[in-house]
Design a protein around this motif. Structure first.
Motif, PDB file in Angstrom:
ATOM      1  N   MET A   1       0.838  -1.173   0.000  1.00 29.40           N
ATOM      2  CA  MET A   1       0.000   0.000   0.000  1.00 29.40           C
ATOM      3  C   MET A   1       0.883   1.236   0.000  1.00 29.40           C
ATOM      4  SD  MET A   1      -2.717   1.083   2.922  1.00 29.40           S
ATOM      5  CE  MET A   1      -1.869   2.285   3.923  1.00 29.40           C
ATOM      6  N   THR A   2       0.649   2.124  -0.942  1.00 28.94           N
ATOM      7  CA  THR A   2       1.406   3.363  -0.992  1.00 28.94           C
ATOM      8  C   THR A   2       0.549   4.500  -0.477  1.00 28.94           C
ATOM      9  OG1 THR A   2       1.090   2.935  -3.328  1.00 28.94           O
ATOM     10  CG2 THR A   2       3.291   3.449  -2.647  1.00 28.94           C
ATOM     11  N   LEU A   3       1.185   5.320   0.319  1.00 26.29           N
ATOM     12  CA  LEU A   3       0.473   6.450   0.892  1.00 26.29           C
ATOM     13  C   LEU A   3       0.643   7.660  -0.010  1.00 26.29           C
ATOM     14  CD1 LEU A   3       1.659   5.941   4.552  1.00 26.29           C
ATOM     15  CD2 LEU A   3      -0.568   5.368   3.622  1.00 26.29           C
ATOM     16  N   PRO A   4      -0.356   8.509  -0.118  1.00 25.60           N
ATOM     17  CA  PRO A   4      -0.207   9.706  -0.946  1.00 25.60           C
ATOM     18  C   PRO A   4       0.940  10.563  -0.423  1.00 25.60           C
ATOM     19  CG  PRO A   4      -2.332   9.688   0.222  1.00 25.60           C
ATOM     20  CD  PRO A   4      -1.639   8.419   0.536  1.00 25.60           C
ATOM     21  N   ASP A   5       1.687  11.141  -1.360  1.00 21.94           N
ATOM     22  CA  ASP A   5       2.881  11.884  -0.990  1.00 21.94           C
ATOM     23  C   ASP A   5       2.576  13.338  -0.649  1.00 21.94           C
ATOM     24  OD1 ASP A   5       5.570  11.911  -0.484  1.00 21.94           O
ATOM     25  OD2 ASP A   5       6.093  12.539  -2.516  1.00 21.94           O
ATOM     26  N   ASP A   6       1.367  13.799  -0.875  1.00 22.46           N
ATOM     27  CA  ASP A   6       1.048  15.209  -0.690  1.00 22.46           C
ATOM     28  C   ASP A   6       0.429  15.510   0.661  1.00 22.46           C
ATOM     29  OD1 ASP A   6      -1.270  13.836  -1.171  1.00 22.46           O
ATOM     30  OD2 ASP A   6      -2.150  15.364  -2.464  1.00 22.46           O
ATOM     31  N   ARG A   7       0.688  14.689   1.642  1.00 19.73           N
ATOM     32  CA  ARG A   7       0.124  14.905   2.977  1.00 19.73           C
ATOM     33  C   ARG A   7       1.220  14.755   4.008  1.00 19.73           C
ATOM     34  NH1 ARG A   7      -0.502  10.416   6.241  1.00 19.73           N
ATOM     35  NH2 ARG A   7      -0.191   8.435   5.227  1.00 19.73           N
ATOM     36  N   HIS A   8       0.940  15.284   5.202  1.00 25.94           N
ATOM     37  CA  HIS A   8       1.857  15.068   6.312  1.00 25.94           C
ATOM     38  C   HIS A   8       1.540  13.716   6.934  1.00 25.94           C
ATOM     39  CE1 HIS A   8       3.517  19.053   6.195  1.00 25.94           C
ATOM     40  NE2 HIS A   8       2.316  19.592   6.224  1.00 25.94           N
ATOM     41  N   TYR A   9       2.565  13.064   7.421  1.00 26.65           N
ATOM     42  CA  TYR A   9       2.364  11.775   8.059  1.00 26.65           C
ATOM     43  C   TYR A   9       2.006  11.989   9.527  1.00 26.65           C
ATOM     44  CZ  TYR A   9       4.012   9.388   3.952  1.00 26.65           C
ATOM     45  OH  TYR A   9       4.117   8.911   2.690  1.00 26.65           O
ATOM     46  N   GLU A  11       1.873  11.240  13.612  1.00 24.83           N
ATOM     47  CA  GLU A  11       2.946  10.927  14.551  1.00 24.83           C
ATOM     48  C   GLU A  11       3.115   9.425  14.695  1.00 24.83           C
ATOM     49  OE1 GLU A  11       2.312  13.059  18.190  1.00 24.83           O
ATOM     50  OE2 GLU A  11       2.566  15.002  17.218  1.00 24.83           O
ATOM     51  N   GLU A  12       2.008   8.689  14.644  1.00 27.88           N
ATOM     52  CA  GLU A  12       2.083   7.223  14.750  1.00 27.88           C
ATOM     53  C   GLU A  12       2.848   6.641  13.567  1.00 27.88           C
ATOM     54  OE1 GLU A  12      -0.815   8.941  15.043  1.00 27.88           O
ATOM     55  OE2 GLU A  12      -1.151   8.721  17.193  1.00 27.88           O
ATOM     56  N   GLU A  13       2.590   7.166  12.371  1.00 25.17           N
ATOM     57  CA  GLU A  13       3.294   6.668  11.180  1.00 25.17           C
ATOM     58  C   GLU A  13       4.782   6.986  11.261  1.00 25.17           C
ATOM     59  OE1 GLU A  13       0.037   6.938   7.616  1.00 25.17           O
ATOM     60  OE2 GLU A  13       0.677   8.818   8.541  1.00 25.17           O
ATOM     61  N   LEU A  14       5.099   8.183  11.742  1.00 26.97           N
ATOM     62  CA  LEU A  14       6.514   8.556  11.870  1.00 26.97           C
ATOM     63  C   LEU A  14       7.217   7.707  12.920  1.00 26.97           C
ATOM     64  CD1 LEU A  14       6.167  12.432  11.600  1.00 26.97           C
ATOM     65  CD2 LEU A  14       7.018  10.850   9.858  1.00 26.97           C
ATOM     66  N   LEU A  18      10.387   5.247  12.438  1.00 26.75           N
ATOM     67  CA  LEU A  18      11.590   5.298  13.274  1.00 26.75           C
ATOM     68  C   LEU A  18      11.946   3.915  13.797  1.00 26.75           C
ATOM     69  CD1 LEU A  18      13.749   6.918  14.865  1.00 26.75           C
ATOM     70  CD2 LEU A  18      12.050   7.120  16.681  1.00 26.75           C
ATOM     71  N   LEU A  19      10.931   3.163  14.201  1.00 22.85           N
ATOM     72  CA  LEU A  19      11.154   1.833  14.760  1.00 22.85           C
ATOM     73  C   LEU A  19      11.311   0.767  13.682  1.00 22.85           C
ATOM     74  CD1 LEU A  19       8.598   2.050  17.684  1.00 22.85           C
ATOM     75  CD2 LEU A  19      11.066   2.406  17.779  1.00 22.85           C
ATOM     76  N   GLY A  20      11.090   1.132  12.405  1.00 23.28           N
ATOM     77  CA  GLY A  20      11.220   0.191  11.302  1.00 23.28           C
ATOM     78  C   GLY A  20      10.148  -0.874  11.303  1.00 23.28           C
ATOM     79  N   GLU A  21       8.959  -0.495  11.748  1.00 23.94           N
ATOM     80  CA  GLU A  21       7.884  -1.471  11.873  1.00 23.94           C
ATOM     81  C   GLU A  21       6.807  -1.318  10.798  1.00 23.94           C
ATOM     82  OE1 GLU A  21       6.367  -1.512  15.846  1.00 23.94           O
ATOM     83  OE2 GLU A  21       8.318  -1.974  16.711  1.00 23.94           O
ATOM     84  N   GLU A  22       7.155  -0.667   9.678  1.00 23.25           N
ATOM     85  CA  GLU A  22       6.187  -0.560   8.601  1.00 23.25           C
ATOM     86  C   GLU A  22       6.644  -1.417   7.426  1.00 23.25           C
ATOM     87  OE1 GLU A  22       7.991   3.251   8.479  1.00 23.25           O
ATOM     88  OE2 GLU A  22       9.280   1.554   8.141  1.00 23.25           O
ATOM     89  N   VAL A  26       6.345   1.295   2.249  1.00 26.08           N
ATOM     90  CA  VAL A  26       5.880   2.458   3.013  1.00 26.08           C
ATOM     91  C   VAL A  26       7.081   3.190   3.588  1.00 26.08           C
ATOM     92  CG1 VAL A  26       4.524   3.216   5.012  1.00 26.08           C
ATOM     93  CG2 VAL A  26       3.651   1.407   3.533  1.00 26.08           C
ATOM     94  N   GLY A  27       8.068   2.456   4.072  1.00 28.02           N
ATOM     95  CA  GLY A  27       9.283   3.052   4.615  1.00 28.02           C
ATOM     96  C   GLY A  27      10.008   3.895   3.588  1.00 28.02           C
ATOM     97  N   THR A  28      10.067   3.412   2.361  1.00 26.67           N
ATOM     98  CA  THR A  28      10.714   4.160   1.285  1.00 26.67           C
ATOM     99  C   THR A  28       9.970   5.461   1.013  1.00 26.67           C
ATOM    100  OG1 THR A  28      11.409   2.071   0.292  1.00 26.67           O
ATOM    101  CG2 THR A  28      11.478   4.007  -1.117  1.00 26.67           C
ATOM    102  N   THR A  29       8.651   5.396   0.983  1.00 31.54           N
ATOM    103  CA  THR A  29       7.829   6.583   0.733  1.00 31.54           C
ATOM    104  C   THR A  29       7.989   7.602   1.865  1.00 31.54           C
ATOM    105  OG1 THR A  29       6.225   5.195  -0.417  1.00 31.54           O
ATOM    106  CG2 THR A  29       5.495   7.371   0.231  1.00 31.54           C
ATOM    107  N   VAL A  30       7.981   7.119   3.115  1.00 31.01           N
ATOM    108  CA  VAL A  30       8.126   8.023   4.259  1.00 31.01           C
ATOM    109  C   VAL A  30       9.511   8.659   4.245  1.00 31.01           C
ATOM    110  CG1 VAL A  30       8.161   8.180   6.777  1.00 31.01           C
ATOM    111  CG2 VAL A  30       6.430   6.790   5.664  1.00 31.01           C
ATOM    112  N   SER A  31      10.547   7.875   3.948  1.00 27.71           N
ATOM    113  CA  SER A  31      11.908   8.425   3.895  1.00 27.71           C
ATOM    114  C   SER A  31      12.013   9.527   2.849  1.00 27.71           C
ATOM    115  CB  SER A  31      12.921   7.326   3.574  1.00 27.71           C
ATOM    116  OG  SER A  31      13.013   6.422   4.642  1.00 27.71           O
ATOM    117  N   ALA A  32      11.429   9.290   1.692  1.00 26.76           N
ATOM    118  CA  ALA A  32      11.454  10.304   0.637  1.00 26.76           C
ATOM    119  C   ALA A  32      10.707  11.560   1.092  1.00 26.76           C
ATOM    120  CB  ALA A  32      10.832   9.749  -0.647  1.00 26.76           C
TER     121      ALA A  32
END
Length: 151
Positions: A1-9, A11-14, A18-22, A26-32
């Motif tokens: 599942m890819t999350l839209p890139d035009d929104r803020h993530y 705190e739970e997602e961040l 951080l914990l590498g539990e996604e 999704v981790g690649t998308t959040v890092s970008a």
């Protein structure tokens, strides 16, 4: 599942990132996103700092002799309370428990005050919700919002 890139993530997602539990994608998308979004990056860095400080916490070692003596003292206390409960009934046990709580409250007033505030806030919120007092008193929601921010 890819999350839209035009929104803020959130705190739970961040935190999950951080914990590498996604999931890896999704981790690649959040890092970008963190590379482009200063607001999310600031929250993420704050979580990193908290995590690093937690990892630096150290608990002092308790010697084996000290551990044994505390264990024996605790077992003796439990045995004595059980004996007194059998002979004295429930009321003396409750009184002893309340005396212990009162002693703690006198020795540690700030944490105790914090517990009381949290209990009152929780009870108040439940009471307001159950009796729908927020419909009668519109400012109640504002008070709860302030309490939640403070707590």
């Amino acid at each position: 599942m890819t999350l839209p890139d035009d929104r803020h993530y959130s705190e739970e997602e961040l935190l999950m990132h951080l914990l590498g539990e996604e999931l890896p994608e999704v981790g690649t998308t959040v890092s970008a996103h963190l590379g482009r979004c200063g607001q999310c990056r600031a929250i993420f860095q704050e979580y990193q700092q908290v995590r690093e400080s937690i990892l630096r916490w150290q608990a002092p070692e308790i010697s084996e002799e000290n551990w044994r003596s505390r264990k024996i003292q605790l077992l003796d206390t439990l045995r004595e309370e059980r004996r007194q409960a059998r002979t004295g009934g429930l009321l003396p046990s409750i009184v002893r428990m309340l005396q212990g709580a009162w002693s703690y409250a006198l020795e540690n007033p700030l944490p105790t005050l914090g517990y009381v505030v949290v209990a009152v806030a929780f009870a108040s919120e439940r009471t307001i919700t159950i009796f729908r007092l927020d419909r009668i008193l519109p400012a109640t929601n504002e008070v709860l919002a302030i309490l939640k921010q403070v707590l």
